[in-house]
Design a protein around this motif. Structure first.
Motif, mmCIF file in Angstrom:
data_model
loop_
_atom_site.group_PDB
_atom_site.id
_atom_site.type_symbol
_atom_site.label_atom_id
_atom_site.label_comp_id
_atom_site.label_asym_id
_atom_site.label_seq_id
_atom_site.Cartn_x
_atom_site.Cartn_y
_atom_site.Cartn_z
ATOM 1 N N PRO A 1 13.485 6.777 -32.905
ATOM 2 C CA PRO A 1 12.208 7.482 -33.639
ATOM 3 C C PRO A 1 11.724 8.093 -32.276
ATOM 4 O O PRO A 1 11.946 7.645 -31.203
ATOM 5 N N LEU A 2 11.363 9.227 -32.657
ATOM 6 C CA LEU A 2 10.800 10.097 -31.379
ATOM 7 C C LEU A 2 9.771 9.483 -30.756
ATOM 8 O O LEU A 2 9.784 9.528 -29.347
ATOM 9 N N THR A 3 8.884 8.751 -31.196
ATOM 10 C CA THR A 3 7.846 7.991 -30.328
ATOM 11 C C THR A 3 8.442 6.845 -29.495
ATOM 12 O O THR A 3 7.971 6.726 -28.493
ATOM 13 N N ASP A 4 9.554 6.242 -30.135
ATOM 14 C CA ASP A 4 10.161 5.366 -29.190
ATOM 15 C C ASP A 4 10.740 5.789 -28.162
ATOM 16 O O ASP A 4 11.062 5.337 -27.158
ATOM 17 N N ALA A 5 11.396 6.921 -28.399
ATOM 18 C CA ALA A 5 12.184 7.609 -27.329
ATOM 19 C C ALA A 5 11.379 8.141 -26.126
ATOM 20 O O ALA A 5 11.642 8.120 -25.003
ATOM 21 N N ILE A 6 10.005 8.667 -26.390
ATOM 22 C CA ILE A 6 9.057 8.843 -25.473
ATOM 23 C C ILE A 6 8.844 7.851 -24.454
ATOM 24 O O ILE A 6 8.826 7.881 -23.491
ATOM 25 N N ARG A 7 8.628 6.688 -25.276
ATOM 26 C CA ARG A 7 8.486 5.420 -24.339
ATOM 27 C C ARG A 7 9.641 5.185 -23.608
ATOM 28 O O ARG A 7 9.425 4.432 -22.404
ATOM 29 N N ALA A 8 10.697 5.162 -24.148
ATOM 30 C CA ALA A 8 12.012 4.986 -23.520
ATOM 31 C C ALA A 8 12.033 5.649 -22.155
ATOM 32 O O ALA A 8 12.665 5.267 -21.157
ATOM 33 N N ALA A 9 11.706 7.038 -22.550
ATOM 34 C CA ALA A 9 11.888 7.936 -21.370
ATOM 35 C C ALA A 9 10.809 7.540 -20.021
ATOM 36 O O ALA A 9 11.298 7.762 -19.046
ATOM 37 N N LYS A 10 9.680 7.197 -20.146
ATOM 38 C CA LYS A 10 8.693 6.633 -19.382
ATOM 39 C C LYS A 10 9.291 5.424 -18.800
ATOM 40 O O LYS A 10 9.205 5.581 -17.609
ATOM 41 N N VAL A 11 9.932 4.538 -19.471
ATOM 42 C CA VAL A 11 10.362 3.359 -18.840
ATOM 43 C C VAL A 11 11.653 3.820 -17.719
ATOM 44 O O VAL A 11 11.750 3.142 -16.748
ATOM 45 N N ALA A 12 12.362 4.723 -18.190
ATOM 46 C CA ALA A 12 13.372 5.057 -17.200
ATOM 47 C C ALA A 12 12.992 5.848 -16.247
ATOM 48 O O ALA A 12 14.014 5.990 -15.094
ATOM 49 N N GLY A 13 12.007 6.442 -16.017
ATOM 50 C CA GLY A 13 11.399 7.074 -14.890
ATOM 51 C C GLY A 13 11.297 8.509 -14.815
ATOM 52 O O GLY A 13 11.024 9.369 -14.033
ATOM 53 N N PHE A 14 11.424 8.960 -16.154
ATOM 54 C CA PHE A 14 11.123 10.515 -16.217
ATOM 55 C C PHE A 14 9.586 10.833 -16.122
ATOM 56 O O PHE A 14 8.706 10.064 -16.512
ATOM 57 N N ASP A 15 9.621 12.121 -15.757
ATOM 58 C CA ASP A 15 8.046 12.675 -15.533
ATOM 59 C C ASP A 15 7.530 13.465 -16.620
ATOM 60 O O ASP A 15 6.651 13.658 -16.837
ATOM 61 N N ALA A 16 8.416 13.708 -17.727
ATOM 62 C CA ALA A 16 7.891 14.267 -18.705
ATOM 63 C C ALA A 16 9.020 14.298 -19.640
ATOM 64 O O ALA A 16 10.067 13.903 -19.570
ATOM 65 N N VAL A 17 8.846 14.929 -21.087
ATOM 66 C CA VAL A 17 9.619 14.944 -22.236
ATOM 67 C C VAL A 17 9.780 16.234 -22.815
ATOM 68 O O VAL A 17 8.660 16.957 -22.613
ATOM 69 N N GLU A 18 10.799 16.671 -23.544
ATOM 70 C CA GLU A 18 10.752 17.804 -24.406
ATOM 71 C C GLU A 18 11.698 17.498 -25.746
ATOM 72 O O GLU A 18 12.297 16.370 -25.687
ATOM 73 N N CYS A 19 11.432 17.969 -26.682
ATOM 74 C CA CYS A 19 12.393 17.727 -27.948
ATOM 75 C C CYS A 19 13.018 19.290 -28.518
ATOM 76 O O CYS A 19 12.602 20.327 -27.968
ATOM 77 N N HIS A 20 13.589 18.918 -29.502
ATOM 78 C CA HIS A 20 14.129 20.097 -30.454
ATOM 79 C C HIS A 20 13.222 20.463 -31.569
ATOM 80 O O HIS A 20 12.487 21.407 -31.621
ATOM 81 N N TRP A 21 13.190 19.536 -32.538
ATOM 82 C CA TRP A 21 12.382 19.789 -33.939
ATOM 83 C C TRP A 21 11.965 18.406 -34.318
ATOM 84 O O TRP A 21 12.536 17.583 -34.944
ATOM 85 N N PRO A 22 10.874 18.150 -33.779
ATOM 86 C CA PRO A 22 10.112 17.027 -34.040
ATOM 87 C C PRO A 22 9.553 16.861 -35.316
ATOM 88 O O PRO A 22 8.713 15.752 -35.627
#
Length: 254
Positions: free
Chosen positions: A15-36
């Motif tokens: 789910p998009l909200t979980d993906a945002i949190r996973a990106a944070k854990v991985a060390g990304f500085d920001a996120v972007e998406c296609h069709w949320p």
């Protein structure tokens, strides 16, 4: 360098909200998406607040997927639908604090399509500006998107000049530009004043940036020399779970 995880491809099974949190854990500085749009904007805003990440971009809807549509903004006789989609994207971006909206052109050709695209971009820029939101346009290659209206950076530059809105910029996707035009280094230098966001993936397989015909060692170093400091969008297809594909992030992140 700083990097943004494109959640249209990375962690797409979550789910998009979980993906945002996973990106944070991985060390990304920001996120972007296609069709949320299937995820309530308020939920996304909460996940962004919880992680401290910014959403850099989202797309206007593609249109009728059963007909293979890929954007509405350059389609003659579809202006009403295109502007509803623009309004939808602006509302979602406003709630989530998203910086840019990719106004997808769609499959069309000719002078009428050009004129319609410019009119819809003028509308989008005027509606987005009071919220501090940018509009970006992205040339897509003819291998992945044959018949897409916008296909080269020179065409995009002409449209940006014609529309003349200060919040209209180019989405420079190294993957698409390499397939259509090449000469990535010189194009980044020449076009830097109109670039609103940069994305990357290997060429030709659209995988991790540590393989293929482009040297991201060179490209990222060149961007640093130009003073480009915004997060770069990792829009590659991980070909399996995302975490095992992130060795490049450790290498390039500073």
């Amino acid at each position: 360098m700083k990097f943004s995880a494109n959640l249209g491809f990375l962690w797409s099974e979550l789910p998009l909200t979980d993906a945002i949190r996973a990106a944070k854990v991985a060390g990304f500085d920001a996120v972007e998406c296609h069709w949320p749009y299937d995820t309530p904007a308020e939920d996304v805003a909460l996940a962004l607040t919880d992680t401290g990440l910014n959403m850099l971009g989202l797309n206007t809807i593609r249109g009728d997927l059963s007909k293979g549509e890929n954007g509405l903004n350059a389609l003659p006789n579809r202006m009403t639908e295109a502007r509803v989609a623009i309004d939808q994207a602006i509302e979602y971006a406003h709630i989530t604090g998203t910086a840019n909206i990719h106004a997808m052109a769609g499959f069309a050709q000719g002078v009428e399509a050009h004129d319609v695209f410019c009119e819809n971009l003028t509308y989008a820029c005027a509606k987005a500006a009071p919220h501090g939101i940018g509009i970006v346009i992205e040339p897509l290659n003819h291998y992945d998107a044959p018949g897409y209206f916008l296909s080269t950076t020179s065409q995009a530059q002409q449209i940006i000049t014609e529309v003349g809105a200060p919040n209209l910029k180019l989405m420079f996707d190294c993957y698409h530009v390499q397939l259509m035009e090449g000469d990535i280094t010189n194009r980044l230098t020449k076009l830097q004043s109109i670039i609103g966001h940069i994305q990357f993936a290997s060429v030709p397989d659209r995988s991790t940036p540590d393989r293929g015909e482009l040297s991201y060692d060179h490209i990222f170093a060149h961007l640093k020399s130009l003073g480009y400091a915004a997060p770069l969008g990792a829009e590659y297809k991980p070909n399996g779970p995302t975490p095992p594909t992130l060795d490049w992030l450790t290498k390039y992140k500073s």
